[in-house]
Structures are given as structure tokens and as C-alpha cells.
Motif scaffolding. Sequence first.
Motif, PDB file in Angstrom:
ATOM      1  N   ALA A   1     -84.877  41.220   4.508  1.00 57.42           N
ATOM      2  CA  ALA A   1     -86.076  40.416   4.271  1.00 57.42           C
ATOM      3  C   ALA A   1     -87.286  41.321   4.093  1.00 57.42           C
ATOM      4  CB  ALA A   1     -86.300  39.454   5.434  1.00 57.42           C
ATOM      5  N   ARG A   2     -87.333  42.391   4.871  1.00 57.25           N
ATOM      6  CA  ARG A   2     -88.408  43.385   4.723  1.00 57.25           C
ATOM      7  C   ARG A   2     -88.377  43.997   3.330  1.00 57.25           C
ATOM      8  NH1 ARG A   2     -87.614  48.766   3.102  1.00 57.25           N
ATOM      9  NH2 ARG A   2     -89.271  50.111   3.892  1.00 57.25           N
TER      10      ARG A   2
ATOM     11  N   ASP B   1     -99.079  36.664   6.585  1.00 58.24           N
ATOM     12  CA  ASP B   1     -98.107  35.581   6.462  1.00 58.24           C
ATOM     13  C   ASP B   1     -96.810  35.973   7.163  1.00 58.24           C
ATOM     14  OD1 ASP B   1     -96.828  37.356   4.752  1.00 58.24           O
ATOM     15  OD2 ASP B   1     -97.395  36.270   2.934  1.00 58.24           O
TER      16      ASP B   1
ATOM     17  N   THR C   1     -78.238  34.675   3.615  1.00 57.45           N
ATOM     18  CA  THR C   1     -79.455  34.429   4.396  1.00 57.45           C
ATOM     19  C   THR C   1     -79.150  33.364   5.432  1.00 57.45           C
ATOM     20  OG1 THR C   1     -80.833  34.949   2.470  1.00 57.45           O
ATOM     21  CG2 THR C   1     -81.887  33.790   4.299  1.00 57.45           C
TER      22      THR C   1
ATOM     23  N   HIS D   1     -89.517  41.702   0.591  1.00 58.79           N
ATOM     24  CA  HIS D   1     -90.967  41.517   0.595  1.00 58.79           C
ATOM     25  C   HIS D   1     -91.680  42.738   0.035  1.00 58.79           C
ATOM     26  CE1 HIS D   1     -94.806  39.889   1.825  1.00 58.79           C
ATOM     27  NE2 HIS D   1     -95.077  40.969   2.543  1.00 58.79           N
TER      28      HIS D   1
ATOM     29  N   ASN E   1     -92.564  39.717   9.351  1.00 59.58           N
ATOM     30  CA  ASN E   1     -91.169  40.144   9.420  1.00 59.58           C
ATOM     31  C   ASN E   1     -90.995  41.567   8.887  1.00 59.58           C
ATOM     32  OD1 ASN E   1     -89.995  37.904  10.645  1.00 59.58           O
ATOM     33  ND2 ASN E   1     -89.782  36.811   8.711  1.00 59.58           N
ATOM     34  N   MET E   2     -91.745  41.907   7.870  1.00 60.95           N
ATOM     35  CA  MET E   2     -91.717  43.276   7.372  1.00 60.95           C
ATOM     36  C   MET E   2     -92.143  44.246   8.476  1.00 60.95           C
ATOM     37  SD  MET E   2     -94.145  45.001   4.444  1.00 60.95           S
ATOM     38  CE  MET E   2     -95.570  44.789   5.522  1.00 60.95           C
TER      39      MET E   2
ATOM     40  N   ALA F   1     -93.784  36.452   6.092  1.00 61.16           N
ATOM     41  CA  ALA F   1     -93.010  37.515   5.444  1.00 61.16           C
ATOM     42  C   ALA F   1     -93.568  38.888   5.790  1.00 61.16           C
ATOM     43  CB  ALA F   1     -93.001  37.303   3.929  1.00 61.16           C
ATOM     44  N   SER F   2     -94.893  39.004   5.840  1.00 61.10           N
ATOM     45  CA  SER F   2     -95.506  40.282   6.208  1.00 61.10           C
ATOM     46  C   SER F   2     -95.209  40.631   7.661  1.00 61.10           C
ATOM     47  CB  SER F   2     -97.021  40.221   5.981  1.00 61.10           C
ATOM     48  OG  SER F   2     -97.335  40.028   4.620  1.00 61.10           O
TER      49      SER F   2
ATOM     50  N   THR G   1     -85.198  39.215  -3.412  1.00 57.80           N
ATOM     51  CA  THR G   1     -83.935  38.812  -2.799  1.00 57.80           C
ATOM     52  C   THR G   1     -82.764  39.157  -3.705  1.00 57.80           C
ATOM     53  OG1 THR G   1     -85.064  36.990  -1.701  1.00 57.80           O
ATOM     54  CG2 THR G   1     -82.668  36.873  -1.822  1.00 57.80           C
TER      55      THR G   1
ATOM     56  N   GLU H   1     -84.008  31.617   8.721  1.00 56.23           N
ATOM     57  CA  GLU H   1     -85.256  31.424   7.996  1.00 56.23           C
ATOM     58  C   GLU H   1     -86.298  32.433   8.485  1.00 56.23           C
ATOM     59  OE1 GLU H   1     -86.615  27.380   7.948  1.00 56.23           O
ATOM     60  OE2 GLU H   1     -84.566  26.587   8.044  1.00 56.23           O
ATOM     61  N   ASP H   2     -87.367  32.589   7.702  1.00 55.43           N
ATOM     62  CA  ASP H   2     -88.378  33.583   8.043  1.00 55.43           C
ATOM     63  C   ASP H   2     -88.976  33.343   9.431  1.00 55.43           C
ATOM     64  OD1 ASP H   2     -88.067  35.026   5.740  1.00 55.43           O
ATOM     65  OD2 ASP H   2     -89.824  34.224   4.721  1.00 55.43           O
TER      66      ASP H   2
END
Length: 395
Positions: free
Chosen positions: A291-292, A215, A306, A295, A220-221, A217-218, A300, A309-310
Motif C-alpha cells: 500500500a505504501r 489522508d 488486498t 501510494h 499508511n505510507m 493513504a499517507s 496498485t 482496507e486502508d
Amino acid sequence: MVTTEELMVRGRIAFLPWVSIGQKISLLGFAFQPITLEEISAFTGPEIAEEAAAAIRTHVDQAGKPVEGCTLVLRPRSAVAWDIPDSSWRRLAWAAELLAFGALAEQRFLVNPVFSPHMNAAMFRPVNHAVTAGSPFFSVFYPRRGGGLRVGGRSATNTVFQQPYQVEGTKCGRINNRLIRAILQAERMSPAVFNAVQSALDLWLLANSESPELDIASCNMLSAMSFERLMEPSETSASKLAETFSSLWARFPVRTMGSSPKIKMDNEPTWHAEQQVWPLRRKWIKELYEARSAHVHRGTRSRFSTNWEDWQHLVIAAYVFPLAVKLRLEQVGLYHLDDDEVVSCGVLDDLLCSDWGDGTWQNTPEWPRILDEAQASSGRHRAITQAMQDGSLLP
């Protein structure tokens, strides 16, 4: 009738089934050769061409149509150039990563989010099949824990490998050979930088594979971790990574947070005075790392703002990381930014506070316009400067 001599012609073909690069690229002893299957005998020899083509045609697009072109991997210095043994696979995987990065480093963003062909790392993953002349069967290698599995007895007429969803609508554009060469030179001339780039690249390519299993978020991590490995900050924290990253961009124009009301400072009042003079890029990568962290383990935190956005983080990281690699290589004298790359670095703050649009045709992202106008202006300036130096344009 199959003869014993025919059955002695065997080997393992390696190819990139989902992409045909624009021209042959030689890399780490391999040649990535774009081919159509009608001309495959020129590279494999007629003895094995039919079987090799049949194995490649087991790869089909989303409509079920077999591929008619791909990128074949060769070893030009080998007696059997098309045969890629297992002992060469790790080196080939690294060569394919470099090829992918050389292409992704030159991609454009937000030009037409719906219909424009684009690139991702998944396009460049090689596969290999073992084929034998005169035999209708081939074997397939599957990477897995413990070293992998090779399954034989596959029939080319009954086997189908469908194109991954994320490869639909993709197309390979320009490949930056100069960047690839600089990375390879770093292995010998600047091992510390090479190790940082190699370590970071694995994560960044995974983040940009557009795999449905990952996804946003992953991704971005993974992007944040790739920057951390590339930049090698003195300590593991969002603020230290932001400081180190910002120093890499020190020579480029700055748009401060204080002059950009659209970008909010962190909610903690004691940080406001310091962040007023921050370049926007420093705030962006700090938020990417936050953000990393959210996750991975913390969730948060209300003290932080923020601003992106992701999905925006994902685009920005895809744009910025190749530039950061180029800048690190430039620091050790192995790469020189061309004029367009200088512009791309120089407009980063402007891109970060640009209007991202609302997904409609009436309100499209400002990103491509900002970049195009900056590069056009730079091009005009270069032309005028050159004309004055040549004496063809008198003051």
C-alpha cells in the motif's frame, strides 16, 4: 505601577496545552507536571504566575472555553525550573515524543469507535511562550523552515489558539514508563537498536497524529516506513520486510493463510504454495508495504491481493508497532514483556482475520472481545498456576 524589579522576572514557559497526564513524569531532565491554572504559582512562583496563566488560557477548546488545566514542563535542576530556553527545545521535543509513545503504546482500539476517548500524537506537542512579570504581552514561537520565528507583542486578552480538531474527545490513559526507560537505556547499551527505534518513531508518531493534512493513504505510507526503519530488513522490499517482521514474532502462536479462508493469497499462482503456510501477520505487513509503494510511485498491482482496507491498516499498525518496539528491545535484554503484552502479541493473527463489523451497533468489531477473552483466559491460567505452586489448590 510596574516596577523594574518585576519586569526583570521573565522566561519561556513550555507546556502541552491539550493534555493533562495522570501524574508527573520525569524524563531527560524535564518534569512533565499536570497542573490546574489555579495552582500554577506553586511551580512558577507568584511573581510570574498571573502572566503565565494568562498566556496558557489563550488556548481554547472547540467551544471557545479557555483551558483550565494542562501539562507544564519544568527543569527541576535549574535555578528557574519553569524557564525553558531555546537551547533545550530539541531535547524537550524528543522527550515529548517519548512521552507520547509511552501513552500511545498502551491504547485500546475499537472499544467504542464513536464515543470512547482516545489518544493521538497531536495531543503531546509542546508549545512555548515568553512571558514577563507585570507585562500584558507575551511572545509566541512558530516552527518554520530556517529555524523558526518568535513573534512578540501578543496580548493575552486578544490572542486565541483553538484546539486542533483531532484533539477533540481525546484523553490520556496509562503511560508505560518501563518502555520509555528501556528506549533510553538502549541509547547507551544497544545504540543500533536505539537508532532504529528513534528513526522509526518520528514517522510512526506523524502517522498517528490524526492530522487533517494527512489522508489515510499517507498515514499508511508513514506507518510502513516506520516498520522498515525499525526492522531494518537486509533489502528494501515488501517480501523482505515481511520475512524480517515475521521472524520477530516467531515464538507466538501462528494462524496460517491456508487455515484462514477469509484471507486471500496473492493473485500470482506461483506464490500460492509458499503463502499457504505463512502466518497472517506476514501477509498483513507485506500488504501494508505494498500500500505504501502504491501510494508513493507504482500504483496498485494486479498480482497482489488486498485483504485489509486502508483504515484497517492504520488501526493494525497503531496496535502492532509498539509491540514490535518492545520485542526489539527484548531481543537485547532491555525489556521484558508482561503477561498482557505476551497475550497481545499472541493474538495478532486472530485479530487480523476477525470481523471488523459494519459500523452499526448491531455488528461491532470482534477485536476487543478477542483481546479481552484472551487476556482473561491468561489471567485465569496464571491464577491457577500460582495457587497450585502455593499449595492452596490441591490436584
